[in-house]
Write a protein that holds these residues in place. Sequence first.
Motif, short mmCIF file in Angstrom:
data_model
loop_
_atom_site.label_atom_id
_atom_site.label_comp_id
_atom_site.label_asym_id
_atom_site.label_seq_id
_atom_site.Cartn_x
_atom_site.Cartn_y
_atom_site.Cartn_z
N PRO A 78 0.82 -1.21 0.00
CA PRO A 78 0.00 0.00 0.00
C PRO A 78 0.86 1.27 0.00
O PRO A 78 1.97 1.25 0.53
CB PRO A 78 -0.78 -0.10 1.31
N PRO A 79 0.34 2.35 -0.59
CA PRO A 79 1.07 3.62 -0.53
C PRO A 79 0.97 4.24 0.87
O PRO A 79 -0.03 4.05 1.56
CB PRO A 79 0.34 4.49 -1.55
N VAL A 80 2.02 4.98 1.24
CA VAL A 80 2.01 5.71 2.51
C VAL A 80 1.91 7.20 2.18
O VAL A 80 2.71 7.74 1.42
CB VAL A 80 3.30 5.43 3.32
N VAL A 81 0.89 7.82 2.74
CA VAL A 81 0.52 9.19 2.35
C VAL A 81 0.64 10.16 3.51
O VAL A 81 0.26 9.84 4.64
CB VAL A 81 -0.95 9.17 1.84
N THR A 82 1.17 11.35 3.25
CA THR A 82 1.20 12.42 4.24
C THR A 82 0.41 13.61 3.71
O THR A 82 0.53 13.95 2.53
CB THR A 82 2.64 12.89 4.53
N ILE A 83 -0.40 14.21 4.57
CA ILE A 83 -1.19 15.37 4.17
C ILE A 83 -0.48 16.64 4.61
O ILE A 83 -0.11 16.78 5.79
CB ILE A 83 -2.61 15.31 4.76
N MET A 84 -0.24 17.54 3.69
CA MET A 84 0.41 18.81 4.02
C MET A 84 -0.40 19.98 3.46
O MET A 84 -1.26 19.80 2.61
CB MET A 84 1.83 18.85 3.45
N GLY A 85 -0.09 21.16 3.94
CA GLY A 85 -0.78 22.35 3.45
C GLY A 85 -0.80 23.45 4.48
O GLY A 85 -0.35 23.26 5.62
N HIS A 86 -1.31 24.60 4.07
CA HIS A 86 -1.33 25.77 4.94
C HIS A 86 -2.29 25.56 6.11
O HIS A 86 -3.25 24.81 6.01
CB HIS A 86 -1.77 27.00 4.13
N VAL A 87 -2.00 26.23 7.21
CA VAL A 87 -2.83 26.13 8.41
C VAL A 87 -4.27 26.54 8.09
O VAL A 87 -4.50 27.47 7.29
CB VAL A 87 -2.23 27.00 9.57
N ASP A 88 -5.20 25.79 8.64
CA ASP A 88 -6.64 26.03 8.47
C ASP A 88 -7.18 25.71 7.07
O ASP A 88 -8.33 26.02 6.78
CB ASP A 88 -7.01 27.49 8.81
N GLY A 145 16.93 11.10 8.07
CA GLY A 145 17.20 10.15 7.00
C GLY A 145 16.07 9.18 6.76
O GLY A 145 16.20 8.23 5.99
N ALA A 146 14.96 9.39 7.44
CA ALA A 146 13.84 8.47 7.28
C ALA A 146 13.01 8.86 6.07
O ALA A 146 12.60 10.00 5.93
CB ALA A 146 12.98 8.48 8.54
N LYS A 147 12.79 7.88 5.21
CA LYS A 147 11.91 8.16 4.07
C LYS A 147 10.70 7.27 4.23
O LYS A 147 10.77 6.07 4.03
CB LYS A 147 12.62 7.86 2.75
N VAL A 148 9.61 7.86 4.63
CA VAL A 148 8.42 7.06 4.88
C VAL A 148 7.28 7.38 3.93
O VAL A 148 6.43 6.55 3.67
CB VAL A 148 7.93 7.19 6.35
N THR A 149 7.25 8.60 3.43
CA THR A 149 6.11 9.03 2.62
C THR A 149 6.31 8.72 1.14
O THR A 149 7.33 9.08 0.57
CB THR A 149 5.89 10.55 2.79
N VAL A 321 11.74 4.69 25.21
CA VAL A 321 10.93 5.40 24.22
C VAL A 321 11.83 5.91 23.09
O VAL A 321 12.69 6.74 23.30
CB VAL A 321 10.20 6.61 24.86
N PRO A 322 11.63 5.39 21.88
CA PRO A 322 12.46 5.86 20.75
C PRO A 322 11.99 7.22 20.24
O PRO A 322 10.97 7.74 20.70
CB PRO A 322 12.26 4.78 19.70
N ASP A 323 12.73 7.78 19.29
CA ASP A 323 12.35 9.04 18.66
C ASP A 323 11.64 8.77 17.34
O ASP A 323 11.93 7.78 16.67
CB ASP A 323 13.60 9.89 18.36
N ALA A 324 10.75 9.68 16.97
CA ALA A 324 10.14 9.58 15.65
C ALA A 324 11.26 9.66 14.62
O ALA A 324 12.17 10.46 14.74
CB ALA A 324 9.15 10.71 15.44
N GLY A 325 11.19 8.77 13.64
CA GLY A 325 12.23 8.76 12.62
C GLY A 325 13.29 7.68 12.87
O GLY A 325 14.06 7.36 11.98
N ASP A 326 13.31 7.13 14.10
CA ASP A 326 14.26 6.04 14.38
C ASP A 326 13.93 4.81 13.54
O ASP A 326 12.76 4.51 13.29
CB ASP A 326 14.18 5.63 15.87
#
Length: 368
Positions: A78-88, A145-149, A321-326
């Motif tokens: 499956p594709p991994v998707v991130t939603i981005m854009g201006h606030v509001d 260095g994490a490529k998730v999207t 507790v690891p860090d995001a991106g680990d």
Amino acid sequence: TETISVGELAKRMGIKATDLIKSLMKMGMMVTINHALDFDTAVILASEYGYEVENVAVDLDEIHESAPDAPETLIKRPPVVTIMGHVDHGKTSLLDAIREANVIAGEAGGITQHIGAYDVELDGRKITFLDTPGHEAFTAMRARGAKVTDIVILVVAADDGVMPQTREAINHSKAAGVPIIVAINKIDKPDARAERVKQELMEFGLVASEWGGDATMVEVSAKKRLNLEELLEMILLQADVMELKANPDKLAKGTIVEAKLDRGRGPVATVLVQEGTLKTGDFCVVGIHSGRVRAMQNDRGEKVLEAGPSRPVEVIGLSGVPDAGDVFVSLKDEKQAKEIATLRQIKQREAELAKHSKITLEDLYKQI
Ligand code: GDP
Ligand code: MG
């Protein structure tokens, strides 16, 4: 090659660092407490004090079947998707709308949990959404260095148009080489001007396909739930073009999306599996922590025994507790997992010591 600091070796042998430094001086080496000893020197020193040193300096990639996967082992993921854009402009609303629409269509009674990612299904095909919208999460992960999207959904409000964070999102996506699908949102509003948004986006090389370009743009309303299915279809179409594949038949490798310390459950981390299959009971290394996957659950709070490529799961059983991106890596062997985590902790401590301590040779001689 792996190293150990003088201080750390002394500590592990239960002797004073100054004694070890004296021994090193006898060997003709003038060093400080933070000096990194190579394996051979460490062995010689340790044997002088009656210890045997086992080389735990194993290359993680060696253990982890890092060889490229043969084409026949790869299956569609499956594709991994991130939603981005201006606030509001409606990132959160869109994520919620997609998820809710899907939960209703899917199994009944699922109580949604925030685990930092969720998946939805369309015609039996899955899409994974990272629900940490905003550029910080995206850039923070990339910086590590994490490529998730795989795909970015760029939300632009039809009544507001391209704004500073829209521009930023475009730049980040381009820098990361991640394709963009534009969701022109809030088309239910009377002052919505979708055409103007398309016009503005041309400046960034995003030309709508209906205008002869190759950018996919879908006019949606998160509020009125308009064209959400069309947006999902476009994501799947883009995924087909990208031929996203992974080998599910090996130990899991993935990235931490989110992690926290839970009062009752201890360290809790959401792993996005990227290769292989993560199974309950697996040993693992994550950053400077190790552990054993005690239990897993999905974003509906359901117990999960296995998670294949592109699946997000919440994992318990880590030592910290690891860090995001680990990077998360499953291992066959518990001892190996612990050794690698310990080595990484030593390295981290050494790096911190090297940063903070101002010890000089003169100081050292005074000490002796
Ligand atoms: P974010 O900052 O990008 O996450 O934006 P939000 O999802 O918080 O939405 C900002 C505001 O826009 C909220 O008041 C939403 O109710 C509203 N909003 C979001 N999507 C739509 C939409 O499709 N139509 C209308 N009319 N309002 C929307
Ligand atoms: Mg929001």
